[in-house]
Design a protein around this motif. Structure first.
Motif, PDB file in Angstrom:
ATOM      1  N   GLN A  27       7.850   5.131  -0.647  1.00  0.00           N
ATOM      2  CA  GLN A  27       7.695   5.619   0.724  1.00  0.00           C
ATOM      3  C   GLN A  27       6.319   6.210   0.979  1.00  0.00           C
ATOM      4  O   GLN A  27       5.867   6.246   2.116  1.00  0.00           O
ATOM      5  CB  GLN A  27       8.761   6.686   1.019  1.00  0.00           C
ATOM      6  N   GLN A  28       5.687   6.674  -0.081  1.00  0.00           N
ATOM      7  CA  GLN A  28       4.405   7.373   0.050  1.00  0.00           C
ATOM      8  C   GLN A  28       3.272   6.371   0.227  1.00  0.00           C
ATOM      9  O   GLN A  28       3.058   5.528  -0.617  1.00  0.00           O
ATOM     10  CB  GLN A  28       4.152   8.226  -1.205  1.00  0.00           C
ATOM     11  N   PRO A  29       2.538   6.441   1.345  1.00  0.00           N
ATOM     12  CA  PRO A  29       1.413   5.508   1.523  1.00  0.00           C
ATOM     13  C   PRO A  29       0.292   5.835   0.552  1.00  0.00           C
ATOM     14  O   PRO A  29       0.049   6.998   0.217  1.00  0.00           O
ATOM     15  CB  PRO A  29       0.983   5.717   2.966  1.00  0.00           C
ATOM     16  N   ARG A  67       0.823  -1.211   0.000  1.00  0.00           N
ATOM     17  CA  ARG A  67       0.000   0.000   0.000  1.00  0.00           C
ATOM     18  C   ARG A  67       0.858   1.263   0.000  1.00  0.00           C
ATOM     19  O   ARG A  67       0.638   2.206   0.737  1.00  0.00           O
ATOM     20  CB  ARG A  67      -0.980   0.003   1.167  1.00  0.00           C
ATOM     21  N   LYS A  68       1.889   1.234  -0.888  1.00  0.00           N
ATOM     22  CA  LYS A  68       2.774   2.389  -1.049  1.00  0.00           C
ATOM     23  C   LYS A  68       2.952   2.668  -2.531  1.00  0.00           C
ATOM     24  O   LYS A  68       2.771   1.792  -3.368  1.00  0.00           O
ATOM     25  CB  LYS A  68       4.131   2.126  -0.406  1.00  0.00           C
TER      26      LYS A  68
END
Length: 94
Positions: free
Chosen positions: A88-90, A46-47
């Motif tokens: 890194q970004q959810p 979920r990234k």
């Protein structure tokens, strides 16, 4: 925005952006100056990751090579896994 790939594990979207037209920019110039990249979503983690520039070019060359060799979904997912490690970004639903 163009959906390029969608499996159970990953999604890849190509994003092309035109710069905003300024007072001094002509229409022909603005249309030839595009920028963008690729958004890679790891569905299990979920990234997401957005790549552009030299990394995006390298990514595209790798994908083109996989397409020419007519690889399987598992091979594409394995290739995407190398990039997804940088995500890194959810992913957030809104």
């Amino acid at each position: 925005m163009h959906m390029l790939y969608n499996s159970d594990s990953y999604a890849v979207v190509q994003i092309d952006m035109l710069p905003a037209l300024g007072a001094s920019a002509s229409v022909g110039t603005a249309q030839s100056l595009t920028r963008g990249g690729y958004e890679i979503v790891d569905k299990h983690a979920r990234k997401e990751l957005f790549i552009e520039g030299a990394l995006a070019e390298s990514f595209k060359e790798g994908v083109d090579a996989l397409i020419e060799a007519a690889q399987s979904v598992e091979d594409f997912d394995a290739y995407l896994e190398r990039f997804a490690g940088m995500a890194q970004q959810p992913v957030v639903m809104h």
